[in-house]
Design a protein around this motif. Structure first.
Motif, PDB file in Angstrom:
ATOM      1  N   VAL A 296       0.840  -1.200   0.000  1.00 22.83           N
ATOM      2  CA  VAL A 296       0.000   0.000   0.000  1.00 22.83           C
ATOM      3  C   VAL A 296       0.874   1.248   0.000  1.00 22.83           C
ATOM      4  O   VAL A 296       0.634   2.194  -0.760  1.00 22.83           O
ATOM      5  N   GLU A 297       1.903   1.261   0.838  1.00 18.79           N
ATOM      6  CA  GLU A 297       2.776   2.434   0.903  1.00 18.79           C
ATOM      7  C   GLU A 297       3.491   2.690  -0.422  1.00 18.79           C
ATOM      8  O   GLU A 297       3.773   3.838  -0.781  1.00 18.79           O
ATOM      9  N   ASP A 298       3.752   1.618  -1.155  1.00 19.96           N
ATOM     10  CA  ASP A 298       4.468   1.759  -2.426  1.00 19.96           C
ATOM     11  C   ASP A 298       3.504   1.842  -3.610  1.00 19.96           C
ATOM     12  O   ASP A 298       3.923   1.696  -4.757  1.00 19.96           O
ATOM     13  N   ASP A 299       2.194   2.029  -3.312  1.00 26.60           N
ATOM     14  CA  ASP A 299       1.185   2.281  -4.333  1.00 26.60           C
ATOM     15  C   ASP A 299       1.054   1.121  -5.319  1.00 26.60           C
ATOM     16  O   ASP A 299       1.014   1.316  -6.534  1.00 26.60           O
ATOM     17  N   LEU A 304      -1.951  -6.008  -6.037  1.00 23.50           N
ATOM     18  CA  LEU A 304      -2.833  -6.755  -5.136  1.00 23.50           C
ATOM     19  C   LEU A 304      -4.037  -7.306  -5.882  1.00 23.50           C
ATOM     20  O   LEU A 304      -4.384  -8.488  -5.744  1.00 23.50           O
ATOM     21  N   LEU A 305      -4.712  -6.471  -6.659  1.00 21.93           N
ATOM     22  CA  LEU A 305      -5.905  -6.911  -7.389  1.00 21.93           C
ATOM     23  C   LEU A 305      -5.558  -7.966  -8.433  1.00 21.93           C
ATOM     24  O   LEU A 305      -6.363  -8.865  -8.708  1.00 21.93           O
ATOM     25  N   GLY A 306      -4.366  -7.884  -8.989  1.00 24.41           N
ATOM     26  CA  GLY A 306      -3.959  -8.879  -9.970  1.00 24.41           C
ATOM     27  C   GLY A 306      -3.810 -10.268  -9.378  1.00 24.41           C
ATOM     28  O   GLY A 306      -3.875 -11.270 -10.103  1.00 24.41           O
ATOM     29  N   LEU A 319      -5.723  -7.561   4.780  1.00 25.79           N
ATOM     30  CA  LEU A 319      -4.954  -6.729   5.708  1.00 25.79           C
ATOM     31  C   LEU A 319      -4.552  -5.406   5.063  1.00 25.79           C
ATOM     32  O   LEU A 319      -4.411  -4.388   5.747  1.00 25.79           O
ATOM     33  N   ALA A 320      -4.383  -5.407   3.739  1.00 25.36           N
ATOM     34  CA  ALA A 320      -4.059  -4.164   3.041  1.00 25.36           C
ATOM     35  C   ALA A 320      -5.171  -3.141   3.215  1.00 25.36           C
ATOM     36  O   ALA A 320      -4.915  -1.928   3.254  1.00 25.36           O
TER      37      ALA A 320
END
Length: 749
Positions: A296-299, A304-306, A319-320
Motif C-alpha cells: 500500500v505504501e508503495d502504491d 494486489l488486485l492482480g 490486511l491491506a
C-alpha cells in the motif's frame, strides 16, 4: 526449583551468583537459609536450576555467563538444569561441552494455550491485588480463544500468547475489534519498549524504534509474498535489508546488514529459525500484515488486485484494506467486486472475491455509501450457499452471514441447500448463532444430528439449553469433549446416545452418570480414566458400550453390573488377557468386538454362551482353536493382517455359525481348506474379485455374498461363477469399472 533471570541480574549491576547467592538471585520468598543450605540442596540432586535469558546478557559478558554455569554444574554434577537462549545469540552447540541437549519449542496446542493463559494470570495475581478482576479476565480470554480461531492461531508461540494476555489485561478485557488493529497492537508491544521495560539495554549494540523495525521487516515480508515463500535464507534477507538501509541513515550507522539482521532475529520476537540458515516469521499473519503495508505504501494496489483470485494473497489483500486511506480503499473494494463479477455466477471464485470485498468493507472506518451499498447487494446474492465448498468461505463473514440466511421454513426439506445452511450456522458458531441454530432445528428436525455435532462451536450451556433440548435424542449421537459440555448435560436428561471424547476424570464422569442415563456410550481418547464404576448408574438402561484408547483402565469388573448391556466394543490393547474374565459374566451380552488384544489364542478369552456375534480385529498372529466353546455364536467377523492358525478346523467344528466377514488373508486361508457347507452368509475384502470360483467350492450353501473391492481393480469383475449358487443375493461395494457375467445373478451395486 530455582529460576535465575540473568537479564535482571545484569540490569541491577550484579555478578553471577555462587551457590549461596542463588536464593537471592531468584528472589525466593524464604527466610534466610542456614549456611551451606543451597550447596547441600544442589549436591543432593534435588534441585532444578532454570537459567533464563542467556541471550539477554550483553555480548561481551556471554562467555563469562557460560563459564559461570559450567563451573556451577561441574561442582554439582547431579543438578538438573534448563537454560533458555535464542538460537542466533550464541554459536551452535554453545553449551554442548556441558552435556546440554538442545531442544526447540514446538507450536502450542489448544490445551497448551489454555494452560499458558492460566499460568500467566496466576503469575499476574502475585504482583497485584485485583485478584477477582484477573480471574474474570482469565475466563474471558479463555473463552475468546475457544471461539476465535484467528486469535487462537496467533497464540501458538509463548511470546505471542503472552502479548495477547498483556493486551487483554491492559485494555481491561477489550481486545482490538479487528484483526488489523490486533496485529498492529501486537507489533507495537513486541517492537516497542519491551526490552526497556525489562531493563535490557541494547544487548546487540543496536537500538531501533518501532517504525524503523517495521520498515525493515516489511521489505523481507513483501519479498516472501511475491516469491510465494514463507521461509528465507540469511543471504536473501541481507539483500532485502541492504536495499532498505540505503534510506535509513540512523540505523545504517549502527552496523552492517548482518548485525541488523541478527538484532531482528534475536530481539524483535517476529522472526524465528526453522533450520540452519532458514528463517520465517513467527506467524504467517505478521508476514502478510507487513507485506500488505509495504504494497500500500508503495502504491501497488493493482498488483494486489492482480493476485485477488490466488488464495495465498487473499489475507494480504484483506490486511491491506486496514492500511488503505480514503483514496485507496474504494479502489481496492471496487476492484474486488469487478473481479468477482468477471467470474461465473454461483462459482466459488465469485464467492471468494465478493466475500473478500465484504470483509474489507466491514471494517472500513470510512467508505463511500454507494460503494458500501454495492458490496452489500452482491454479498446478499451469495446466500443461501451455492455449494458445500462455499460454506467455509461464507463463514469468514462471521455473524454478518447469519443475517443473510433465508428464513427458516423457506428451504425445502432433504436438499443440499438445507444442510449447507446448517453447516454455515455451525461454522459461524458463537453465542450470536445460538438463536439461529434453535430456529432451524425447530423448523427442520432432520438437521438435529448436524447441530449436535456442531456443539463445540458454541457456548456449551446456552447451546445445551436452547438447542440440544429441541433435538430428537433418539436420532442423535452427541459428542462431549469438555468438562463444561459434560456439566451442561443436565439440560438433556433424555439423552440416548453420547460420545465422551477426551481426558475426563473419574470424578467428572461420576457427575455425568447422575445427570443422564443414556442407552449408548462411547468412551474414547481418555488417558486419565481408571475406573468404569460410574457406568453402574446406567446399569438397567445402557445397552451399547464402546471403549477405545483408554489405556489406564485396568479392570472391567464394573461392567458386570450392566444388566442391560447387549453390545460391547472394547479396545483391549493395554489389558492383559486375564483382565477380560468379567466379560463372561455379562448377562445380556449378545455382540462383542475386541480389538488389539494381548492374547495369542481364542482359548485364552472367556467364553460367553449367549454371544451371537463376535468381531476380532487382530494385529498379531492368532490361534482360533476354541471357537466351538462359543455355543451361541452365529456370526464371526475377523479382520487381521497377521496370520491366523486353525481357522478352517475351528469353523468346521462350529456348526451353529452361519455368517462370516473376513479380511483377505483369512479368506485366502479358508479357500485352501475343506468346504464349509453350514456357512450361508459371507462378506470379504478383495483386491480383484478373482476368488469367486474358489468361494463357490468352499461355501456351497451361500444365500448372501457381500464383496468389497479395493481401489483400481485390474480387470472387470466376472460374476459368472456365482450362477452355481442359485438363490444367492450378491452385493458389491467399492471401486469397480465394469461387472460382467451377471446374467442370472441377483446382484446389487
Amino acid at each position: 526449583m530455582v529460576v535465575v533471570p540473568l537479564r535482571t541480574l545484569r540490569a541491577r549491576g550484579g555478578t553471577f551468583p555462587g551457590p549461596a547467592g542463588l536464593p537471592a538471585a531468584a528472589r525466593l520468598v524464604i527466610d534466610d537459609p542456614p549456611d551451606g543450605w543451597a550447596g547441600r540442596v544442589l549436591a543432593s540432586g534435588r534441585a532444578l536450576l532454570l537459567v533464563d535469558g542467556l541471550d539477554e546478557v550483553p555480548p561481551d559478558d556471554r562467555d563469562e555467563a557460560r563459564d559461570w554455569l559450567a563451573q556451577l554444574l561441574e561442582r554439582y554434577p547431579d543438578v538438573r538444569c534448563v537454560a533458555t537462549v535464542r538460537p542466533l545469540a550464541v554459536a551452535p552447540d554453545w553449551l554442548r561441552s556441558q552435556d546440554f541437549e538442545e531442544l526447540r519449542l514446538l507450536p502450542m496446542r489448544n490445551e497448551d494455550i489454555r494452560s499458558f493463559v492460566g499460568a500467566w494470570h496466576r503469575a499476574a495475581r502475585l504482583d497485584g491485588d485485583d485478584h477477582e478482576h484477573l480471574t474474570e479476565l482469565e475466563q474471558d480470554l479463555t473463552h475468546r480463544f475457544t471461539q476465535n480461531t484467528a486469535l487462537r492461531d496467533l497464540a501458538r508461540t509463548p511470546l505471542l500468547c503472552a502479548v495477547i494476555c498483556a493486551l487483554h489485561r491492559r485494555r481491561q478485557g477489550f481486545l482490538p475489534e479487528t484483526r488489523w488493529k490486533l496485529y498492529r497492537s501486537a507489533l507495537d508491544m513486541l517492537l516497542g519498549n519491551r526490552d526497556k521495560r525489562r531493563k535490557i539495554d541494547a544487548p546487540e549494540g543496536i537500538t531501533m524504534d518501532v517504525e524503523e523495525q517495521i520498515q525493515l521487516l516489511q521489505r523481507i515480508a513483501v519479498w516472501l509474498v511475491r516469491e510465494g515463500q514463507s521461509e528465507f535464507s540469511r543471504d536473501q534477507a541481507l539483500r532485502q535489508l541492504a536495499r532498505a538501509l540505503s534510506g535509513m541513515e540512523r540505523v545504517r550507522a549502527q552496523g552492517p546488514p548482518e548485525a541488523i539482521l541478527t538484532h531482528l532475529l534475536n530481539r524483535s520476537g517476529l522472526l524465528q529459525e526453522r533450520t540452519d540458515d532458514t528463517y520465517q516469521f513467527a506467524h504467517r499473519t505478521f508476514q502478510d500484515f507487513l507485506a500488505s503495508k509495504e504494497l500500500v505504501e508503495d502504491d501497488h494496489l493493482n498488483e494486489l488486485l492482480g493476485h485477488a483470485a490466488e488464495e495465498q494473497w487473499q489475507d494480504v489483500i484483506l490486511l491491506a484494506a486496514g492500511h488503505c486511506g480514503r483514496r485507496e480503499l474504494p479502489l481496492l473494494v471496487t476492484g474486488l467486486l469487478d473481479a468477482g463479477l468477471a467470474e461465473a455466477k454461483g462459482s466459488l471464485a465469485r464467492t471468494q472475491l465478493h466475500v473478500l470485498a465484504a470483509l474489507c468493507e466491514q471494517h472500513a472506518t470510512w467508505l463511500d455509501g454507494s460503494v458500501r451499498e454495492r458490496v452489500r447487494r452482491h454479498t446478499a446474492d451469495l446466500f443461501p450457499p451455492h455449494g458445500f465448498e462455499h460454506v467455509p468461505v461464507l463463514a469468514r463473514l462471521e455473524t454478518a452471514a447469519l443475517a443473510l440466511l433465508p428464513a427458516p421454513g423457506s428451504v425445502p426439506e432433504d436438499t443440499d441447500t438445507l444442510f449447507q445452511v446448517t453447516r454455515l450456522i455451525n461454522a459461524v458458531g458463537g453465542a450470536e448463532a445460538v438463536p439461529y441454530a434453535r430456529e432451524w432445528v425447530e423448523a427442520y428436525p432432520s438437521t438435529g444430528p448436524d447441530f449436535a455435532r456442531g456443539w463445540s462451536q458454541y457456548p456449551a450451556e446456552p447451546y445445551a439449553r436452547e438447542v440440544l433440548t429441541r433435538i430428537d435424542p433418539r436420532s442423535t449421537v452427541l459428542p462431549v469433549a469438555t468438562t463444561t459440555q459434560l456439566a451442561s448435560l443436565r439440560h438433556t436428561p433424555a439423552l440416548v446416545f453420547v460420545e465422551l471424547l477426551g481426558p475426563f476424570t473419574d470424578t467428572d464422569l461420576g457427575s455425568f452418570a447422575q445427570a443422564v442415563r443414556p442407552r449408548l456410550v462411547r468412551l474414547a481418547f481418555n488417558s486419565v480414566l481408571t475406573d468404569l464404576s460410574f457406568l453402574n448408574a446406567c446399569g438397567d438402561r445402557l445397552t451399547v458400550l464402546s471403549i477405545k484408547e483408554c489405556p489406564r483402565i485396568a479392570t472391567l469388573g464394573p461392567l458386570v453390573g450392566l444388566s442391560a448391556l447387549t453390545d460391547l466394543l472394547l479396545d483391549a490393547q493395554e489389558l492383559p488377557h486375564h483382565a477380560l474374565e468379567p466379560l463372561g459374566s455379562l448377562s445380556s451380552l449378545r455382540s462383542l468386538t475386541l480389538t488389539s488384544m494381548s492374547a495369542d489364542r481364542l482359548g485364552d478369552l472367556p467364553t460367553h454362551p449367549l454371544v451371537t456375534s463376535l468381531t476380532l480385529q487382530l494385529n498379531r498372529p492368532f490361534e482360533m482353536a476354541g471357537l466351538d466353546a462359543w455355543k451361541g455364536l452365529t456370526s464371526l467377523k475377523l479382520h487381521n493382517e497377521s496370520p491366523t492358525t486353525g481357522l478352517s478346523r475351528a469353523l468346521s467344528t462350529s456348526p451353529g455359525l452361519s455368517d462370516l466377514e473376513l479380511s483377505a488373508p483369512a479368506l485366502h486361508q479358508l479357500l485352501a481348506g475343506e468346504p464349509l457347507p453350514h456357512i450361508t452368509g459371507l462378506g470379504f475384502e478383495s483386491l480383484h474379485g478373482s476368488e469367486l470360483d474358489a468361494i463357490v467350492r468352499t461355501f456351497p450353501s451361500l444365500t448372501s455374498l457381500r464383496i468389497r473391492l479395493g481401489p483400481n481393480p485390474p480387470h472387470p469383475l466376472d460374476l459368472a461363477p456365482l450362477r452355481a449358487l442359485p438363490g444367492c443375493r450378491v452385493t458389491v461395494n467399492g471401486a469397480h469399472s465394469e461387472i460382467v457375467g451377471d446374467e442370472g445373478v441377483d446382484v446389487t451395486l
